[in-house]
Design a protein around this motif. Structure first.
Motif, short mmCIF file in Angstrom:
data_model
loop_
_atom_site.label_atom_id
_atom_site.label_comp_id
_atom_site.label_asym_id
_atom_site.label_seq_id
_atom_site.Cartn_x
_atom_site.Cartn_y
_atom_site.Cartn_z
N VAL A 1 0.81 -1.21 0.00
CA VAL A 1 0.00 0.00 0.00
C VAL A 1 0.84 1.27 0.00
O VAL A 1 0.31 2.35 0.11
CB VAL A 1 -0.99 0.05 1.17
CG1 VAL A 1 -1.96 -1.10 1.06
CG2 VAL A 1 -0.30 0.05 2.50
N SER B 148 -10.06 -5.01 -1.31
CA SER B 148 -9.32 -4.33 -0.24
C SER B 148 -9.15 -2.84 -0.48
O SER B 148 -9.20 -2.05 0.46
CB SER B 148 -7.95 -4.99 -0.06
OG SER B 148 -8.12 -6.35 0.26
N PHE C 6 -9.84 -0.49 3.16
CA PHE C 6 -8.61 -0.51 3.98
C PHE C 6 -8.90 -0.38 5.47
O PHE C 6 -8.21 -0.95 6.30
CB PHE C 6 -7.65 0.60 3.54
CG PHE C 6 -6.85 0.25 2.32
CD1 PHE C 6 -5.98 -0.83 2.34
CD2 PHE C 6 -6.94 1.00 1.16
CE1 PHE C 6 -5.23 -1.17 1.22
CE2 PHE C 6 -6.19 0.68 0.03
CZ PHE C 6 -5.34 -0.40 0.06
N THR D 183 -6.76 3.50 11.41
CA THR D 183 -6.85 4.66 10.54
C THR D 183 -7.08 5.94 11.35
O THR D 183 -7.50 5.89 12.50
CB THR D 183 -8.02 4.51 9.54
OG1 THR D 183 -9.23 4.27 10.27
CG2 THR D 183 -7.78 3.35 8.58
N GLY E 159 -8.92 3.65 -1.54
CA GLY E 159 -7.54 4.08 -1.35
C GLY E 159 -7.07 4.96 -2.49
O GLY E 159 -7.25 4.61 -3.65
N THR F 233 -4.48 5.62 6.65
CA THR F 233 -3.93 4.53 7.44
C THR F 233 -2.77 5.11 8.26
O THR F 233 -2.15 6.11 7.88
CB THR F 233 -3.43 3.39 6.55
OG1 THR F 233 -2.43 3.89 5.66
CG2 THR F 233 -4.58 2.79 5.73
N ASN G 269 -7.58 7.77 1.95
CA ASN G 269 -8.77 7.15 1.35
C ASN G 269 -9.88 8.19 1.34
O ASN G 269 -10.01 8.96 2.30
CB ASN G 269 -9.23 5.95 2.18
CG ASN G 269 -8.25 4.80 2.16
OD1 ASN G 269 -8.46 3.80 1.51
ND2 ASN G 269 -7.15 4.94 2.90
#
Lengths: 434, 434
Positions: free
Chosen positions: A7, A64, A68, A74, A147, A297, A311
């Protein structure tokens, strides 16, 4: 744990490793049809976990990227509490028929065909501020968040350029003046400008095929999971950044390296007392009339992943782009200084960019963590792995926000069927105003 | 990892273990002053982590209850995309002077004094649908989200009562008819009604002082962290529920056991094809005109923690309470059937409740995962550890939503200075209408 690396949104290698064997196409890999994480409990072969890396294997990653927060801790990017500012709508079905020739191809393709070709999860097009086209696929809905991957970098770069324009950050100062802890790393002697333009001379390989590549250390450091027994490496993004070694000289070439954005995030935090997540909320998201909160995240000490962790809702990303297109004005307010946006779209040094060897991006440059096309429309864009994009075409008065889950991380896999589509649509909208 | 148990919101022991030595008071333990997770990076002694349990030690927990999503994976409870419905405001400073005598005390205390006495993080009072009082303390702001702890149970119970009222769930059916996997557990032979009223005969100790208490197995199973090497226990809430053994007979006594709510969540998921998070969003949060999304913490396979994992904005919790007070009508819509709310406020069996020995709650009962006072105002409430509360007083046309971070989990620690304060305020509002 190392899979967290996936990521970072950092796959930068131009045109590499794209076509070993053909993956499932967009229809066959539709995450809604495959039913990931559906059921109580989901079937064993439809459960995705962060810690074993299953979540980021194709085709599972198609679920995903829209979820996330179900996999990781997060930090919220609040939209505020007021009423969202609706985007005016003037949808045009004729857009589906817009035709273009893919880069390196000979057969024409339509806009509608390009969407599954690019594993699009959602796309919205604004023309003169109105939604002229909007589609969602798979598990992404208008009320979902996806994301942004490395599009996050351009958000951080926009904040950085804003602080520079406001005099709150001195682009000519060395990074070590803001973050003394980086003095002994390769970052310490670079200027903030070099960070913003990714012309630092740092050793940071994003070659995922090399288990010793720094990108894996970055990912392990940033993982929010407990460190395995015997782990002696860095335990946070900040810890990692202090370990980065020099390679080459600052200011001589563009090198797309995620660590630069995380170092910028640290500089911004020190200059403002705000993390990029907090600053993005206060300065932009709360003033855009966004309809959804976004989120980053975070690592194990709560640092938002500036280089790839944001995101958001698709339309909110489009609102952000429209604000940039309008010289920083949106929702009746000057949200960002025009000088910051001028600095972005003027672009960076083309010679420095050319050294990085992006064959599909001739004549482009990189500035303030934005990719600048220098085409006849003055278009510039934010780009993230697996096909995330925010494309702003000033001449066509067009903004495209796009989320995707291409099996191949590097954008070289989707540029041939996305970049010419964007430009063809821009020309079409100029030619057929409504 | 076992510390995840702390968030089950399950401390049920009446009046136990409250006063060993005096903890820091509300001012000295103010999480904003202590500066948890502030800085880039935060000082080492101000970093809170999920995996080592530091996050849930007092006074650190005062930060964590407003920031669960930074510590754990979560599932969104969307408010939808429309404009929030503002709550009308008619604030009254006279409320601060309302006086009451704490349970078991002799000295009067004012409403204003009760707030720090109870380690209040935020409190809002609605009278006839208008905000007459609203305060925030510590790190909670009006735009923040706070753990509801076991107030989550009442949300799940409300969904359950709704499905029963709509005929989508048969309260007389056995749990095993909805969830065959629970056939061999103690839950299998209980009815859905017994789950809703927590009169199941199950072995589930919430004695945190006992390392063999089932609550620790529940917490370990529900933790989203990777399981330690050699761990052979259940790996999800659903796995855990299948291991629950019988103790006593169903229907004979109220026993406050978190596992009942997670079993109800499973039943609801099977009856509707929706998790409690999805159903709460679709049926309630999206229709309330909520101003913020809520969220649930989830286990490693994405199951929302029905028994204690919901987080929301304070005013949104108040909106939910106001909707119940108005027979299910809010924002111009019949959001929930009146029959479901009638079933909640009629209460449960007082004899069954008395057997549980809550000395501070004489004459109360428990129905549909709500605590019913049976006082002269017909008040009923949702309660969560560390002082979370949603208190609905029909006669006084009053709703109180309260978030707190009392060092003591069990509500017996704050009931003496909260329950009589709520009732005194109710009487005051009746006596002094504006």
């Amino acid at each position: 744990m190392a899979l967290a690396a996936s990521v970072t949104g950092a796959f930068a290698a131009p045109e590499s490793a794209a076509k070993s064997k053909a993956p499932l196409d967009a229809v066959a890999s539709d995450p809604a049809k495959l039913g990931w994480m559906v059921g109580s409990p989901p079937p064993a072969n439809r459960i995705l976990r962060f810690d074993d890396g299953s979540y980021f294997q194709f085709p599972a990653l198609r679920w995903s990227v829209s979820n996330f927060r179900q996999l990781m801790p997060t930090m919220n990017v609040s939209r505020g509490l007021g009423a969202p500012v609706p985007l005016p709508r003037a949808e045009r079905d004729d857009i589906d028929s817009v035709s273009f020739t893919p880069l390196g191809g000979s057969q024409p393709m339509t806009w509608a065909q390009s969407l599954p070709a690019n594993y699009t999860d959602g796309i919205v097009v604004l023309h003169r501020g109105r939604v002229v086209y909007e589609r969602y696929f798979g598990v992404l809905k208008e009320g979902g968040q996806h994301g942004l991957m490395s599009v996050s970098k351009s958000l951080a770069g926009t904040l950085g350029a804003t602080l520079v324009a406001e005099g709150k950050l001195d682009a000519d100062k060395r990074v070590s003046e803001y973050v003394p802890e980086l003095s002994r790393s390769a970052f310490g002697s670079a200027t903030v400008r070099q960070l913003l333009d990714m012309t630092t001379g740092i050793r940071f390989s994003e070659d995922y095929a090399d288990p010793k590549a720094e990108v894996w250390q970055h990912a392990a450091a940033g993982s929010p999971l407990p460190k395995p027994k015997g782990y002696t490496g860095p335990r946070s993004y900040y810890d990692f950044l202090q370990t980065v070694k020099p390679q080459g000289r600052h200011g001589e070439a563009f090198g797309y390296k995620t660590a630069n954005t995380d170092a910028l995030g640290w500089v911004i935090a020190r200059a403002t007392g705000r993390s990029v997540a907090q600053l993005l909320s206060e300065r932009i998201w709360q003033r855009l009339g966004a309809e959804q909160d976004g989120y980053y995240t975070v690592d194990s000490i709560g640092t938002p992943f500036a280089g790839g962790g944001m995101n958001s809702g698709l339309r909110d990303l489009a609102r952000f782009g429209e604000m940039l297109r309008n010289d920083g004005v949106f929702n009746g307010q000057q949200i960002l200084p025009k000088a910051a946006i001028d600095d972005i779209r003027q672009g960076g040094d083309k010679g420095n960019f050319a050294k990085a060897g992006y064959k599909l991006l001739p004549g482009w440059s990189y500035r303030d963590m934005w990719w600048v096309t220098h085409n006849e429309h003055g278009a510039y864009m934010a780009r993230g792995v697996h096909g995330q994009a925010l494309y702003i075409d000033p001449k066509a008065e067009m903004v495209i926000a796009r989320f995707a889950s291409n099996p191949v991380a590097g954008n070289a896999a989707n540029d041939p069927t996305s970049l010419p589509a964007y430009h063809a649509l821009a020309r079409y909208l100029i030619a057929t105003p409504r």
